[in-house]
Design an enzyme around this catalytic site. Structure first.
Site, mmCIF file in Angstrom:
data_model
loop_
_atom_site.group_PDB
_atom_site.id
_atom_site.type_symbol
_atom_site.label_atom_id
_atom_site.label_comp_id
_atom_site.label_asym_id
_atom_site.label_seq_id
_atom_site.Cartn_x
_atom_site.Cartn_y
_atom_site.Cartn_z
ATOM 1 N N SER A 213 0.843 -1.194 0.000
ATOM 2 C CA SER A 213 0.000 0.000 0.000
ATOM 3 C C SER A 213 0.888 1.257 0.000
ATOM 4 O O SER A 213 1.740 1.400 -0.875
ATOM 5 C CB SER A 213 -0.959 -0.048 1.191
ATOM 6 O OG SER A 213 -1.977 0.911 1.061
ATOM 7 N N ASP A 440 -8.678 -4.378 -6.197
ATOM 8 C CA ASP A 440 -8.223 -3.612 -5.035
ATOM 9 C C ASP A 440 -9.021 -2.313 -4.906
ATOM 10 O O ASP A 440 -9.044 -1.500 -5.828
ATOM 11 C CB ASP A 440 -6.731 -3.303 -5.179
ATOM 12 C CG ASP A 440 -6.094 -2.870 -3.870
ATOM 13 O OD1 ASP A 440 -6.687 -2.046 -3.160
ATOM 14 O OD2 ASP A 440 -4.994 -3.357 -3.573
ATOM 15 N N HIS A 470 -7.286 -5.876 -0.789
ATOM 16 C CA HIS A 470 -6.209 -4.883 -0.806
ATOM 17 C C HIS A 470 -4.890 -5.634 -0.708
ATOM 18 O O HIS A 470 -4.502 -6.114 0.353
ATOM 19 C CB HIS A 470 -6.384 -3.928 0.371
ATOM 20 C CG HIS A 470 -5.424 -2.782 0.381
ATOM 21 N ND1 HIS A 470 -5.105 -2.051 -0.750
ATOM 22 C CD2 HIS A 470 -4.704 -2.223 1.393
ATOM 23 C CE1 HIS A 470 -4.248 -1.100 -0.429
ATOM 24 N NE2 HIS A 470 -3.986 -1.184 0.861
#
Length: 501
Positions: A213, A440, A470
């Site tokens: 991320s 995602d 994610h």
């Protein structure tokens, strides 16, 4: 880098002067204590398979890399030693995202997913500057944060706009009062410089890295600053480095809407087993839109004496879309909220905001604000944000207004921002494996391709995972795991464009 002309203590240029004395420091590793309150509550991490114990330490780093011999700060580190020392490659440093996530709590939480990598690496993570035990940014106290997160962040009239702005101002003022000396120095470029210092202190010639991320943005900035120092690196759940903060928020609106649609389609396919009303995805999404509108007019019972507001419900829905494993909780939470019980959606929102069951907050959101606002140069006025709302609503009727109004979140911040978007170009770097997940919600799939291209030809290597959630590696797909492990453990670079499963 744009940081070279900023006024926020991030003036080191592409390859800043190294803090040579600090690079020779020796770390003292001890048994890890329970997480600090700022990192989130819990117990000390349990030993790993085979009995390996977690070790923790602190590393000294310059507060301001423009003054490498000046004031220092402590950065908290955690590690688990490699299981096969004879074949050890070095340290594999993790950042789990946020920004604002604690690596001290994150690595033990996800360690099972990365156990295969421990055969040849010491697994290492850290609390980045401003996070958790690493000079964690402090803003408001717990009751004040309860009030802050209950604010209506999608105001409908002038009075609600004023109340929201006042709330943002109180939050920013508290951050300045409690952490003003730290705020100019918590940006991503300085965190990248910390990682290069960490590499040297750990005794590694190259930085081997796994970023997830926001950790992909941090890794990209590191590769730009120190391309010759990049070893084997993986970026998963990739942030698009080429867009502005506004474009990133718009992309998230589309990403969360796509994930919500996939959730609704799954609900429809299960027929009568689905608790939500509607025979199509659109009807389920209309039900959610109606529920949020009702909460805007009248919050419902949440947890204890706290109510579930429209903002907290939206926040809780977004949290549940981060993983397909949370979809049953989302379905249950929506069904219960429709009946007047907002406890589950509020618990999901609390998780997103770093609040535990005792009402104690970690500094996750304080650090998130501090890092984002010192990175992002944009400062939107209410009028500018309102002008963007039609585009955000078109991207997502449910999440668009929430993310569109979020554009003003740095408008009251006391420290100027650094860049419109980070520079991640890394000519001369070793290959970096960039993984995009087609479903995602938080870092949409297009970001992986943009990151791979921005890193440069021969550097960014694309791997696509066709799935939900994610990130990809920790989901457990055998194809992704096999491909990543082959690269990190054996140096086998896959063909760019590989698709899993």
């Amino acid at each position: 880098m744009a940081a070279g002309c900023s006024d926020n203590g991030d003036r080191g240029g592409r390859d800043p002067e190294r803090p040579t004395e600090l690079a020779t420091q020796k770390l003292t590793w001890d048994a890890c204590p329970a997480p600090s309150l700022q990192e989130g509550t819990g117990t000390a991490p349990s030993p790993l398979p085979g009995g390996t114990k977690w070790e923790c330490s602190f590393m000294q780093a310059p507060l301001d890399y423009a003054d490498p011999g000046g004031e220092t700060i402590e950065l908290a580190l955690i590690r688990a030693r490699a299981t096969d020392p004879a074949k050890r490659i070095g340290s594999l440093i993790f950042n789990f995202g946020g920004p604002g996530g604690s690596g001290i709590t994150g690595l033990p939480s996800f360690a099972k997913s990365f156990e295969s990598l421990r055969s040849r690496y010491d697994l290492v993570s850290f609390d980045p500057r401003g996070v958790g035990r690493s000079e964690g940014v402090e803003c408001q106290d717990d009751p004040e944060l309860d009030a802050f997160f209950a604010l209506d962040s999608t105001p409908d009239d002038a009075r609600e706009e004023e109340v929201y702005q006042e709330g943002l101002k109180r939050f920013a003022d508290a951050c300045e009062e409690n952490s003003g000396d730290t705020l100019p120095h918590v940006g991503t470029a300085n965190a990248a410089r910390d990682m290069d210092l960490m590499r040297q202190v750990l005794g590694d010639a190259k930085l081997h890295y796994f970023g997830i991320s926001y950790g992909t943005e941090l890794g990209g900035v590191y590769a730009h600053l120190f391309p010759k120092n990049v070893g084997r690196a993986v970026f998963d759940a990739v942030v698009d480095p080429t867009g502005s903060g506004e474009q990133g928020a718009l992309g998230q609106a589309r990403g969360f809407q796509l994930a919500l649609n996939n959730f609704a389609e799954d609900c429809v396919k299960r027929g009568a087993a689905c608790k939500l009303p509607g025979s199509s995805a659109k009807e389920i999404e209309d039900f959610i839109t109606d529920l949020l509108a009702r909460l805007d007019k009248k919050p419902i019972q949440g947890l204890g004496d706290r109510k579930l507001t429209q903002t907290q419900a939206t926040n809780g829905i977004a949290q549940a879309l981060y993983s397909k494993q949370y979809w049953p909780y989302l379905e249950q939470g929506l069904d219960e909220a429709d009946g007047g019980d907002g406890g589950l959606l509020l618990a999901l929102s609390d998780s997103m905001n770093g609040r535990d069951q005792n009402g104690d907050y970690s500094n996750l959101q304080a650090a998130n604000a501090a890092i984002n606002c010192v990175d992002d140069k944009a400062r939107f006025s209410v009028e500018q944000a309102k002008a963007k709302l039609p585009e955000f609503r078109e991207a997502s009727p449910i999440f668009g207004p929430w993310l569109g109004w979020g554009l003003i979140s740095c408008s009251q911040w006391p420290v100027p921002g650094t860049w419109e978007h980070p520079d991640v170009s890394a000519p001369g770097s070793a290959p970096i494996l960039v993984i995009g997940n087609t479903g995602d919600p938080a870092t949409p799939y297009a970001g992986a391709r943009a990151m791979a291209a921005a890193l440069g030809k021969g550097v960014g290597v694309e791997l696509t995972y066709e799935g939900e959630g994610h990130g990809a590696y920790s989901i457990g797909d055998a194809c992704v795991k096999r491909t990543v492990d082959a690269y990190l453990l054996d140096g086998r670079v896959p063909k760019s464009g590989t698709v899993c499963p």
